[in-house]
Scaffold this active site. Sequence first.
Site, PDB file in Angstrom:
ATOM      1  N   SER A 104     -11.562  -4.285   2.511  1.00 40.86           N
ATOM      2  CA  SER A 104     -10.274  -3.634   2.290  1.00 40.86           C
ATOM      3  C   SER A 104      -9.480  -3.511   3.588  1.00 40.86           C
ATOM      4  O   SER A 104      -8.285  -3.794   3.636  1.00 40.86           O
ATOM      5  CB  SER A 104     -10.505  -2.238   1.689  1.00 40.86           C
ATOM      6  OG  SER A 104      -9.286  -1.599   1.444  1.00 40.86           O
ATOM      7  N   SER A 146      -5.211  -0.565  -2.784  1.00 39.92           N
ATOM      8  CA  SER A 146      -5.710   0.787  -2.556  1.00 39.92           C
ATOM      9  C   SER A 146      -6.871   0.690  -1.586  1.00 39.92           C
ATOM     10  O   SER A 146      -7.816  -0.077  -1.816  1.00 39.92           O
ATOM     11  CB  SER A 146      -6.165   1.406  -3.879  1.00 39.92           C
ATOM     12  OG  SER A 146      -6.389   2.787  -3.713  1.00 39.92           O
ATOM     13  N   GLU A 147      -6.801   1.458  -0.491  1.00 43.21           N
ATOM     14  CA  GLU A 147      -7.724   1.191   0.608  1.00 43.21           C
ATOM     15  C   GLU A 147      -9.184   1.524   0.275  1.00 43.21           C
ATOM     16  O   GLU A 147     -10.087   1.137   1.004  1.00 43.21           O
ATOM     17  CB  GLU A 147      -7.279   1.896   1.893  1.00 43.21           C
ATOM     18  CG  GLU A 147      -7.137   3.393   1.800  1.00 43.21           C
ATOM     19  CD  GLU A 147      -5.718   3.817   1.480  1.00 43.21           C
ATOM     20  OE1 GLU A 147      -5.020   3.082   0.749  1.00 43.21           O
ATOM     21  OE2 GLU A 147      -5.319   4.913   1.943  1.00 43.21           O
ATOM     22  N   ASN A 148      -9.419   2.247  -0.808  1.00 47.22           N
ATOM     23  CA  ASN A 148     -10.814   2.490  -1.181  1.00 47.22           C
ATOM     24  C   ASN A 148     -11.475   1.240  -1.783  1.00 47.22           C
ATOM     25  O   ASN A 148     -12.686   1.235  -1.984  1.00 47.22           O
ATOM     26  CB  ASN A 148     -10.931   3.675  -2.149  1.00 47.22           C
ATOM     27  CG  ASN A 148     -10.095   3.508  -3.394  1.00 47.22           C
ATOM     28  OD1 ASN A 148      -8.933   3.148  -3.322  1.00 47.22           O
ATOM     29  ND2 ASN A 148     -10.680   3.770  -4.543  1.00 47.22           N
ATOM     30  N   ASN A 169       0.861  -1.183   0.000  1.00 47.12           N
ATOM     31  CA  ASN A 169       0.000   0.000   0.000  1.00 47.12           C
ATOM     32  C   ASN A 169       0.896   1.231   0.000  1.00 47.12           C
ATOM     33  O   ASN A 169       1.766   1.369   0.867  1.00 47.12           O
ATOM     34  CB  ASN A 169      -0.914   0.005   1.233  1.00 47.12           C
ATOM     35  CG  ASN A 169      -1.892   1.166   1.212  1.00 47.12           C
ATOM     36  OD1 ASN A 169      -1.505   2.323   1.320  1.00 47.12           O
ATOM     37  ND2 ASN A 169      -3.171   0.862   1.058  1.00 47.12           N
TER      38      ASN A 169
END
Lengths: 248, 290
Positions: A88, A46-48, A23
Amino acid sequence: MPWDRDEMAAIAAAELHDGDYVNLGIGIPTLVANHLPPGVSITLQSENGMLGIGPFPLDGEEDADLINAGKQTVTALPGASYFDSATSFAMIRGGHVDIAILGALEVSETGDLANWTVPGKLVKGMGGAMDLVAGTPRIVVLMDHVARDGSPKLRHACGLPLTGQGVVDRIITDRAVFDVVDLGPGAAGADATGLRRGLVLRAVAPGVTLDEVRDATEATYVVGLAVPDAPAGATTRTPTRAGHQEEA
Amino acid sequence: MTTDGTRPPSDDARPRRDARSDPQGAKGYPDAATALDDLLHDGMTIAVGGFGLCGIPADLIEAVRDSGVRGLTVVSNNMGVDGKGLGLLLESDQVDKVLSSYVGENKLFAQRYLDGDLEVEFVPQGTLAERLRAGGAGIPAFYTATGVGTPVAEGKPVEEFDGRRYVLERGIVADLALVHAHRADAYGNLTYRFTARNFNPLVATAGRVTVVEAEILTDEPLDPDVVVTPGIFVDRLVPARPRVKDIEQRTVRARGAADGVAAPAAGGDGAGSSRSAEAAGPVPAAGREA
């Protein structure tokens, strides 16, 4: 001469392993993807809600529904996946992402990180940073060595509200590379559990002297140069915390 | 009313129409305003899906604005940007409190907050997601390592498990949940498109009443294998009006320029041209699929 942003990113990229799930935070960390060592292929999280981020789209092919955590339009690589925010952060909090590379406002000599707010001035929020530093086995910080006003960003203790306590493993600045290591039980300043984390200076940018680093650093550290005159990232990962995934 | 705790016993159960007896119109309403008409009241808590401007229920947000309802508590990862998304509700001064993880793109928000006009609870993104998931799943609280030793943990119980400290966080149940989906069938089954999924499936579970806008309302039921949000979580369904979706950071590669070596585009302000907050190209129009 200090390292530029790309050189800093290359130092961070040098410790990535083939197959890592990574990340990358907003800012200089984004550039890490441009400097992967030969033969190293990683998967970006990607944390979204996406694994397998590809390059930016060709002009005209951008899609408002396909963005990264920096809200930039991206593409998906073969093997990519989309998922909701709880899944996520199950990846992140559950320690399934191998390494996170983030920016910082301040880092303390015990690895505390501050990067989400400046009370009364900067209203931003932590986004996913607190979850990332709490759950990811290895945290690397990329930041300028000093703030715009010249004040040290590597401090005895963070003055700003924390993002995480004792979470940083390596700091790469434009002037030097530091590792946060366990100094072992019984070391001076040990906490209640007998542990004491401390900084070791691993590398200095070409033309930057040890004295110059000392003058620009408030934090206490010991000098343990790993590979003088070589990219600091050429050093191997140092296991610094329980649960850290270390290669044999 | 509160954002904490589990779903209470239903004391105001609304009669639900049954998709099996009325497959075309089961949960359907003609538009956002009609769907929200009898649901909005001052001081209520509304959970809203989306990440930045991606996947936000834009029609439903505009209908909330047009209703004039005030004193809202809004649970949403972001608060839109100036003039877009939830930023609209800030401009019209309808929001008293927000629970968000990141509000860096909204100048009006920053000003209101620094002036003390707006109450803000900053919630780490993963904690916010899990609080919604927990609330929707009937779990009143859970422990997480996120935020231990930071201002986020202040005033909350901290417990040690296996030698590590964790902070107790509460589940969230909102009075109303607003969701943007890609496809929906008459049963309320939903799918999402790319990263527009984000918080939407979690928000959908966490509302006492959940209202969904969908880009495509399918006449045929969705393939059960691809349903992301089962219809049980969805109370009302409206077609999303056709609109050009906004892009906050348009980042593209020039055609013909070194296509083969382009590196992944991970996070923030890296390579690539960036034109902020411009409108995207047209997206497929909403409406019923033939």
